[in-house]
Design a protein around this motif. Structure first.
Motif, PDB file in Angstrom:
ATOM      1  N   GLY A  85       0.054   1.996  10.706  1.00  0.00           N
ATOM      2  CA  GLY A  85      -1.034   2.794  11.233  1.00  0.00           C
ATOM      3  C   GLY A  85      -0.037   3.526  12.538  1.00  0.00           C
ATOM      4  N   SER A  86       0.738   4.900  12.361  1.00  0.00           N
ATOM      5  CA  SER A  86       1.345   5.403  13.009  1.00  0.00           C
ATOM      6  C   SER A  86       0.096   5.468  14.499  1.00  0.00           C
ATOM      7  N   SER A  87       1.432   6.028  15.434  1.00  0.00           N
ATOM      8  CA  SER A  87       0.753   6.387  16.737  1.00  0.00           C
ATOM      9  C   SER A  87      -0.194   7.797  16.537  1.00  0.00           C
ATOM     10  N   GLU A  88       0.122   8.348  15.684  1.00  0.00           N
ATOM     11  CA  GLU A  88      -0.540   9.101  15.621  1.00  0.00           C
ATOM     12  C   GLU A  88      -2.021   9.484  14.749  1.00  0.00           C
ATOM     13  N   ILE A  89      -1.672   8.613  13.729  1.00  0.00           N
ATOM     14  CA  ILE A  89      -2.619   8.418  13.795  1.00  0.00           C
ATOM     15  C   ILE A  89      -3.343   7.495  14.260  1.00  0.00           C
ATOM     16  N   ILE A 114       0.134  -1.240  -0.142  1.00  0.00           N
ATOM     17  CA  ILE A 114      -0.141  -0.101  -0.309  1.00  0.00           C
ATOM     18  C   ILE A 114       1.026   1.074  -0.221  1.00  0.00           C
ATOM     19  N   THR A 115       1.449   1.466   1.004  1.00  0.00           N
ATOM     20  CA  THR A 115       2.622   2.505   1.308  1.00  0.00           C
ATOM     21  C   THR A 115       3.500   2.447  -0.147  1.00  0.00           C
ATOM     22  N   GLU A 116       3.500   3.763  -0.111  1.00  0.00           N
ATOM     23  CA  GLU A 116       4.053   4.731  -1.979  1.00  0.00           C
ATOM     24  C   GLU A 116       5.372   5.802  -1.211  1.00  0.00           C
ATOM     25  N   THR A 158       7.259   0.992  -1.432  1.00  0.00           N
ATOM     26  CA  THR A 158       8.024   1.063  -1.054  1.00  0.00           C
ATOM     27  C   THR A 158       7.630   0.928   0.942  1.00  0.00           C
ATOM     28  N   TYR A 159       9.100  -0.171   1.312  1.00  0.00           N
ATOM     29  CA  TYR A 159       8.744  -0.201   2.254  1.00  0.00           C
ATOM     30  C   TYR A 159       7.902  -1.480   3.423  1.00  0.00           C
ATOM     31  N   ILE A 160       7.722  -2.625   1.942  1.00  0.00           N
ATOM     32  CA  ILE A 160       7.342  -4.112   1.825  1.00  0.00           C
ATOM     33  C   ILE A 160       7.775  -4.467   2.465  1.00  0.00           C
ATOM     34  N   GLY A 165       3.939   8.742   0.503  1.00  0.00           N
ATOM     35  CA  GLY A 165       3.676   8.560   2.059  1.00  0.00           C
ATOM     36  C   GLY A 165       2.815   7.112   2.092  1.00  0.00           C
ATOM     37  N   GLY A 166       2.431   6.749   3.198  1.00  0.00           N
ATOM     38  CA  GLY A 166       1.748   6.131   3.625  1.00  0.00           C
ATOM     39  C   GLY A 166       0.482   6.012   4.454  1.00  0.00           C
ATOM     40  N   SER A 167       0.763   6.952   5.325  1.00  0.00           N
ATOM     41  CA  SER A 167      -0.244   7.158   6.749  1.00  0.00           C
ATOM     42  C   SER A 167      -1.950   7.550   6.224  1.00  0.00           C
ATOM     43  N   ASP A 168      -1.403   8.535   4.755  1.00  0.00           N
ATOM     44  CA  ASP A 168      -2.516   8.809   3.720  1.00  0.00           C
ATOM     45  C   ASP A 168      -3.339   8.446   2.745  1.00  0.00           C
TER      46      ASP A 168
HETATM   47  C1  FAD Z   1      10.392  -2.180   8.180  1.00  0.00           C
HETATM   48  C2  FAD Z   1       8.794  -1.164   7.819  1.00  0.00           C
HETATM   49  C3  FAD Z   1       7.470  -2.747   6.788  1.00  0.00           C
HETATM   50  C4  FAD Z   1       6.536  -1.482   6.552  1.00  0.00           C
HETATM   51  N1  FAD Z   1       5.787  -2.633   6.291  1.00  0.00           N
HETATM   52  C5  FAD Z   1       5.011  -2.522   5.227  1.00  0.00           C
HETATM   53  C6  FAD Z   1       4.447  -2.964   4.061  1.00  0.00           C
HETATM   54  O1  FAD Z   1       4.092  -4.502   3.675  1.00  0.00           O
HETATM   55  N2  FAD Z   1       2.821  -2.681   3.540  1.00  0.00           N
HETATM   56  C7  FAD Z   1       2.790  -1.398   3.085  1.00  0.00           C
HETATM   57  O2  FAD Z   1       1.412  -0.778   2.428  1.00  0.00           O
HETATM   58  N3  FAD Z   1       3.342  -0.756   4.208  1.00  0.00           N
HETATM   59  C8  FAD Z   1       4.486  -0.776   4.878  1.00  0.00           C
HETATM   60  N4  FAD Z   1       5.370  -0.333   6.024  1.00  0.00           N
HETATM   61  C9  FAD Z   1       5.209   1.168   5.593  1.00  0.00           C
HETATM   62  C10 FAD Z   1       3.727   2.253   7.135  1.00  0.00           C
HETATM   63  O3  FAD Z   1       3.164   1.028   7.137  1.00  0.00           O
HETATM   64  C11 FAD Z   1       4.421   3.546   6.673  1.00  0.00           C
HETATM   65  O4  FAD Z   1       6.318   3.739   7.634  1.00  0.00           O
HETATM   66  C12 FAD Z   1       3.312   4.025   7.901  1.00  0.00           C
HETATM   67  O5  FAD Z   1       2.189   4.074   7.575  1.00  0.00           O
HETATM   68  C13 FAD Z   1       3.433   5.855   7.779  1.00  0.00           C
HETATM   69  O6  FAD Z   1       3.540   6.042   6.749  1.00  0.00           O
HETATM   70  P1  FAD Z   1       4.883   7.131   5.942  1.00  0.00           P
HETATM   71  O7  FAD Z   1       6.153   6.604   6.291  1.00  0.00           O
HETATM   72  O8  FAD Z   1       4.915   7.061   4.471  1.00  0.00           O
HETATM   73  O9  FAD Z   1       4.650   8.562   6.673  1.00  0.00           O
HETATM   74  P2  FAD Z   1       3.985   9.523   6.533  1.00  0.00           P
HETATM   75  O10 FAD Z   1       2.542   8.855   5.762  1.00  0.00           O
HETATM   76  O11 FAD Z   1       5.015  10.646   5.554  1.00  0.00           O
HETATM   77  O12 FAD Z   1       4.333  10.570   7.711  1.00  0.00           O
HETATM   78  C14 FAD Z   1       5.362  10.591   8.274  1.00  0.00           C
HETATM   79  C15 FAD Z   1       5.017  11.088  10.234  1.00  0.00           C
HETATM   80  O13 FAD Z   1       3.868  11.987  10.408  1.00  0.00           O
HETATM   81  C16 FAD Z   1       3.024  11.458  10.932  1.00  0.00           C
HETATM   82  N5  FAD Z   1       1.966  12.126  10.197  1.00  0.00           N
HETATM   83  C17 FAD Z   1       1.028  12.455   9.511  1.00  0.00           C
HETATM   84  N6  FAD Z   1      -0.164  12.396   9.284  1.00  0.00           N
HETATM   85  C18 FAD Z   1      -0.364  12.775  10.580  1.00  0.00           C
HETATM   86  C19 FAD Z   1      -1.720  13.881  10.514  1.00  0.00           C
HETATM   87  N7  FAD Z   1      -2.914  14.006  10.062  1.00  0.00           N
HETATM   88  N8  FAD Z   1      -1.127  14.143  11.688  1.00  0.00           N
HETATM   89  C20 FAD Z   1      -0.433  13.634  13.098  1.00  0.00           C
HETATM   90  N9  FAD Z   1       0.483  13.490  12.688  1.00  0.00           N
HETATM   91  C21 FAD Z   1       0.475  12.728  10.896  1.00  0.00           C
HETATM   92  C22 FAD Z   1       2.500  10.102  10.626  1.00  0.00           C
HETATM   93  O14 FAD Z   1       2.207  10.171  11.815  1.00  0.00           O
HETATM   94  C23 FAD Z   1       4.470  10.097  10.941  1.00  0.00           C
HETATM   95  O15 FAD Z   1       5.066  10.382  12.353  1.00  0.00           O
HETATM   96  C24 FAD Z   1       6.454  -0.770   6.586  1.00  0.00           C
HETATM   97  C25 FAD Z   1       6.606   0.502   7.099  1.00  0.00           C
HETATM   98  C26 FAD Z   1       8.410  -0.064   7.650  1.00  0.00           C
HETATM   99  C27 FAD Z   1       9.599   1.233   8.700  1.00  0.00           C
END
Ligand code: FAD
Length: 394
Positions: free
Chosen positions: A378-382, A127-129, A157-159, A132-135
């Motif tokens: 889903g990060s702690s903030e999300i 899913i993640t690109e 990325t990060y798959i 960005g991953g959160s959105d």
């Molecule tokens: C080792 C590893 C394995 C993974 N495996 C997978 C996988 O198998 N498949 C897959 O699809 N993904 C995978 N991921 C991706 C992971 O799900 C994403 O890293 C995560 O969803 C966050 O996305 P991002 O890294 O793009 O951060 P971003 O979305 O860019 O966010 C960066 C920071 O900003 C914060 N933030 C973002 N939006 C808000 C908001 N509205 N309010 C407050 N804070 C905010 C976030 O909490 C984070 O702290 C993996 C990641 C890692 C590190």
């Protein structure tokens, strides 16, 4: 299943997990961490031990099981192994397969779900690109229909298990030829893509922890995917992704608490045997309190986990969708459990002193692997934001 049957089944599974880790994992883990991936035959061994297909319907080769049992596996495997990389990569199918089981065709069940649950093949979720991953609703990877195929272009990325995966459950944005891409959740669709598809290249990524888990960047250049490998309707992907997250987060909470327990066990054993100033470390109040602060956090998390598991099982039995209060509970528990993992790893290393800083110990690994648990799924903030919305705060 009545309570005594459940306890019996849980004890049996905990034994199976501990045996599996002792015999099939522990002797090889350091080598897999150096190599950057798990061997395929470990998946088959886990399947033979009854650990891969728990919670899936019999029709796809699974063993139906309540949440209480599935989470017992997550917790006890984490506690016994102390390896997040093992858990993430061996069990990637728990995030890749559920949408296929729920909405995939009978052919996909045969071709993908059965061999993966049997441990013969590996499935990943992408899913993640890089953007960005959160959105999730903002993802860019596109698919354009061309006859009985989709043509996919973009990056993920990060798959997890992305280097080895035979199958990738891929989130794309459907685009009409010559039209601008639709925005938001609309148009997001799930496709199942073969790992060896022409046009798909995968680059391994180096990480802070999870060293035995292969993590990849995926590049799709005109990758052709049969329309028959779509999961659900066109545009149904976003809802499937969101439904998948609840189970992932609950399992991550169980794992995080298991890792915290592993740190506690390592710190306790050391504090009972190590002497300073003529007494074992546990005789010094400051360290004894640290151990009890670990217990306090772990026990609160386990009680909460148990409650959410019972509520989920009751909802499943009544064929009800999870309610907002439960979803909020899962989000907040994921935060509590992953914070507990991080706190306990830190406390355990303090108890271990210099030994805790040396490579090879459980707490040292868990310390490096706590951060990803607060980001992935889903990060702690999300999690806080989603919980606030579910509870009607905003
Ligand atoms: C080792 C590893 C394995 C993974 N495996 C997978 C996988 O198998 N498949 C897959 O699809 N993904 C995978 N991921 C991706 C992971 O799900 C994403 O890293 C995560 O969803 C966050 O996305 P991002 O890294 O793009 O951060 P971003 O979305 O860019 O966010 C960066 C920071 O900003 C914060 N933030 C973002 N939006 C808000 C908001 N509205 N309010 C407050 N804070 C905010 C976030 O909490 C984070 O702290 C993996 C990641 C890692 C590190």
């Amino acid at each position: 299943m009545d309570t005594s049957d459940l306890i019996h089944a849980r004890d049996h599974l905990v034994d199976a997990c501990e045996r599996f880790v002792r015999e099939a994992v522990a002797p090889h883990l350091a080598q897999w961490e150096r190599h950057g991936q798990l061997p395929l035959n470990l998946h088959a061994q886990a399947a033979q031990a009854g650990l891969m297909a728990l919670g899936y319907p019999e029709s796809v080769g699974g063993t139906p099981a309540p949440w209480a049992l599935r989470l017992a596996v997550s917790r006890s495997m984490a506690r016994a192994s102390g390896s997040g990389g093992l858990m993430a990569s061996l069990f990637t199918h728990h995030i890749a397969l559920p949408p296929i089981v729920a909405q995939g065709s009978a052919a996909l069940h045969q071709q993908v779900v059965l061999p993966v649950l049997a441990g013969q093949q590996i499935a990943a979720l992408a899913i993640t690109e890089p953007g960005g991953g959160s959105d999730v609703a903002a993802l860019h990877c596109t698919a354009v229909r061309d006859g009985d195929h989709y043509v996919v272009n973009g990056e993920k990325t990060y798959i997890t298990s992305g280097v080895r995966a035979h199958w990738i459950t891929l989130a794309v944005r459907l685009v009409e030829p010559g039209q601008p891409a639709p925005k938001g959740a609309r148009g997001i669709t799930l496709l199942v893509v073969r790992g060896d598809s022409p046009g798909l290249s995968r680059t391994p990524l180096a990480k802070m922890g999870w060293h035995c888990s292969d993590t990849a960047q995926l590049h799709f250049a005109d990758v052709r995917v049969p329309v028959a490998q779509r999961v659900g309707d066109e545009g149904a992907g976003f809802a499937l992704i969101m439904a998948n997250f609840n189970a992932e987060r609950l399992s991550m909470a169980a794992m995080a608490l298991g890792f915290a327990e592993a740190c506690y066990a390592e710190a306790l054993a050391w504090a009972q045997q190590r002497h300073t100033f003529g007494a074992p470390l546990v005789a010094h109040q400051a360290l004894r309190h640290k151990l009890m602060d670990m217990q306090q956090r772990i026990r609160a998390g386990l009680a909460w986990l148990d409650q959410l598991a019972r509520e989920a099982d009751a909802a499943d039995a009544a064929s009800q969708a999870p309610n907002g209060d439960w979803v909020a509970g899962v989000c907040l528990l994921k935060n509590h459990a992953t914070d507990t993992m991080q706190w306990c790893a830190d406390a355990a290393i303090q108890v271990l002193g210099g030994l805790g800083y040396m490579q090879g110990g459980v707490s040292e690994r868990v310390y490096r692997e706590a951060k990803v648990m607060q980001i992935g799924g889903g990060s702690s903030e999300i999690m806080r934001d989603l919980a606030a919305r579910q509870l009607g705060v905003v």
